[in-house]
Design a protein around this motif. Structure first.
Motif, short mmCIF file in Angstrom:
data_model
loop_
_atom_site.label_atom_id
_atom_site.label_comp_id
_atom_site.label_asym_id
_atom_site.label_seq_id
_atom_site.Cartn_x
_atom_site.Cartn_y
_atom_site.Cartn_z
N THR A 16 28.21 13.60 -38.46
CA THR A 16 29.58 13.10 -38.50
C THR A 16 29.80 12.03 -37.42
O THR A 16 29.54 12.27 -36.24
CB THR A 16 30.57 14.27 -38.33
N ILE A 40 35.02 17.83 -35.21
CA ILE A 40 36.20 17.32 -35.93
C ILE A 40 36.38 18.10 -37.23
O ILE A 40 35.43 18.72 -37.72
CB ILE A 40 36.08 15.79 -36.18
N GLY A 62 33.02 24.05 -43.91
CA GLY A 62 33.53 23.61 -42.60
C GLY A 62 34.89 24.21 -42.27
O GLY A 62 35.10 24.73 -41.16
N THR A 89 26.96 19.40 -40.22
CA THR A 89 25.92 18.49 -40.71
C THR A 89 25.18 17.77 -39.60
O THR A 89 24.08 17.28 -39.80
CB THR A 89 26.59 17.40 -41.58
#
Ligand SMILES: O=P(O)(O)OC[C@H]1O[C@](O)(CO)[C@@H](O)[C@@H]1O
Length: 538
Positions: free
Chosen positions: A196, A138, A249, A193
């Motif tokens: 999420t 995402i 990101g 990470t």
């Protein structure tokens, strides 16, 4: 380093805009060289800024502003690997990801080892008999690959389908899974990470479906792209392609996060994407300020936002493959520059990121262009045009002719919209017109006011020969750097995103309440909505 409002050029720009507003019709009539003067080239892209409300005086002051804010010094700090993401103490080195092997850029050896491993695997996967690749991620771990796979759809091999699942709304995953053969599907779980919520939930559900549907060999069918290999392995994924904390990101398409794109277009084309971006990096690093396209665009963004007061910018890609570009740019620009304090944490006294929005042309014309032409607030529009279309399978015969004609229609529409925004139509010009659908009781003068256009609405043309991997890489890098430039002028840290944290934390607090119904301590609105949603769910 000065902030924008500490530069003498700031007040001078306001005075300039108030005293000598640019009227585009007059400017084009008076300046024979206007189009040529304001058209720039970089890395295969042609950028025409001539239909913006700028003149030589504004351009000179904007360059002065850039100098006062030490934009080029800030650029060099970024390219050199200084920890310019000061709130997280990190370098910002997405440019290092597209530097060629052997370049004197930071981490060149590690970058190319990781790239070679990822591209080697991409080729393996292309030859591995997979019919479907499901990419789960995402934000920056989704938008880049999802946008680029659509943009380069002409390069996809027949028989390979790419799916992107991002939303925690299970309807998205549920829409993808039923069509899949678990034995011929590859799942790529992408999360920098690996914490999420949305990605982990979708990955867990996909794995459960895979096993229930008769899938075997999770290790062959699930791979991860993450800088948290420990968490990915704890999840049960053996093959993890890693990257570094200095890749943000929303700047991670160039890293292993680009894996689904590499599988879709192949290693050679992925390297072309990097080459296009690198060509833009070099231009940004080396071109003279007056002809430096990202610098000029970033300064124009400041001019439009702060001096002319435009609150949004509309992206109009006249290419169906770029239909996700507005969404990609929303994250790039609004997550980077949607900030209210400067790098030292002092409140800003001026506006930062505009709202970025848009839709592929010509669809947008039949939806919101009415507002762009006659609404009360001007919105700068960015038109993207591609000279030659590319198709996965070249159309033949009459279809080829018809599609060539449609491409002309597409391009003519884009140019016409930019023309119309600029030229407008005066009431006097509209006065003689009375279309058959007009109410006969309406006076000619009233009708003319409805049918006139204010014009003088700014737009930018971004042109390219074809939308291939090289040009797409250059285009995205151009946007990255212009966002950097406006952020540098505003004195903000464009590379953190603390603004997403509060909602995440509150969601974690609310989630158990959906199970137990406890609304203690909640505000009345949230409590009532939660209670109502729990009832209607049962
Ligand atoms: O790749 P991750 O760690 O799953 O994060 C996804 C996205 O979430 C964000 O942190 C915002 O919530 C983005 O900056 C990031 O691109």
């Amino acid at each position: 380093m000065r902030r924008a409002d500490q530069s003498p050029a700031w007040a001078a720009l306001q005075a300039q805009a108030a005293a000598r507003p640019v009227r585009l019709r007059e400017a084009f009539a008076a300046e024979a060289e206007r189009a040529a003067r304001w058209t720039f080239e970089a890395a295969g892209l042609r950028v025409d800024l001539s239909k913006n409300l700028v003149d030589e005086a504004a351009a000179a002051l904007l360059l002065q502003l850039a100098q006062d804010c030490e934009v080029l010094t800030q650029r060099d700090a970024m390219l050199g690997g200084a920890p310019i993401n000061n709130t997280e103490g990190r370098a910002v080195l997405h440019t290092a990801l597209r530097a060629p092997k052997g370049a004197a850029t930071p981490f060149n050896g590690e970058v190319h080892a990781a790239l070679d491993a990822m591209l080697g695997y991409a080729e393996e996967a292309r030859a591995g008999g997979f019919t479907d690749v499901v990419h789960i991620g995402i934000g920056g771990s989704d938008l880049g690959p999802a946008m680029a796979v659509q943009a380069l759809a002409a390069d996809l091999p027949a028989g390979l389908r790419l799916h992107f699942v991002s939303n925690v709304d299970g309807q998205e995953l549920a829409g993808v899974l039923p069509g899949l053969d678990p034995l011929r599907t590859l799942f790529v779980v992408a999360s920098k990470t690996f914490t999420t919520q949305e990605t982990l939930a979708n990955a867990q559900a996909a794995k459960a479906w895979f096993l229930a549907a008769g899938g075997q060999e999770v290790a062959r069918h699930f791979v991860a792209t993450s800088s948290n290999a420990t968490a990915a392995r704890a999840f049960g994924i053996e093959r993890v392609f890693g990257f570094w904390d200095w890749v943000g990101g929303r700047y991670s398409l160039w890293s292993v996060i680009g894996l689904p794109l590499a599988i879709a277009i192949g290693a050679a084309a992925f390297r072309q994407l990097l080459a296009g971006a690198h060509a833009m990096d070099r231009h940004f690093a080396e071109a003279q300020p007056a002809r430096n396209v990202p610098l000029q665009l970033g300064l124009l963004d400041v001019w439009n936002r702060n001096i002319l007061g435009f609150g949004s910018r509309s992206i109009a890609p006249y290419h169906q493959g770029l239909r996700r570009l507005p969404a990609y740019l929303q994250q790039l620009e609004m997550e980077s520059n949607g900030k209210g304090v400067d790098r030292e944490g002092r409140p800003l006294g001026y506006a930062t990121s505009p709202v970025i929005w848009g839709e592929a042309g010509t669809n947008g014309q039949h939806a919101y262009f009415q507002m762009l032409h006659q609404g009360t607030e001007p919105v700068p529009v960015e038109f993207l045009l591609v000279r030659h279309p590319r198709y996965a399978r070249a159309p033949q015969g009459e279809l080829a002719e018809r599609l060539a004609d449609q491409h002309c229609k597409l391009l003519a529409n884009a140019l016409a919209q930019a023309q119309a925004l600029m030229e407008g139509k005066t009431e006097a010009e509209a006065l003689g017109e009375r279309p058959p659908t007009a109410n006969p009781d309406l006076s000619a003068e009233a009708l003319a006011r409805h049918r006139s256009f204010p014009g003088n609405r700014p737009s930018t043309l971004i042109l390219m020969d074809r939308l291939d991997a090289f040009h797409l890489g250059a285009l995205i890098a151009l946007y990255e750097h212009r966002v950097f430039v406006s952020g540098a002028v505003w004195g903000i840290n464009s590379f953190d995103q603390w603004g997403v944290e509060l909602g995440k934390a509150l969601c974690s607090e609310l989630l158990p309440r959906f199970r137990d119904g406890d609304v203690t301590g909640l505000d009345a609105s949230t409590a009532a909505a939660l209670q109502w949603l729990r009832q209607s769910a049962s």
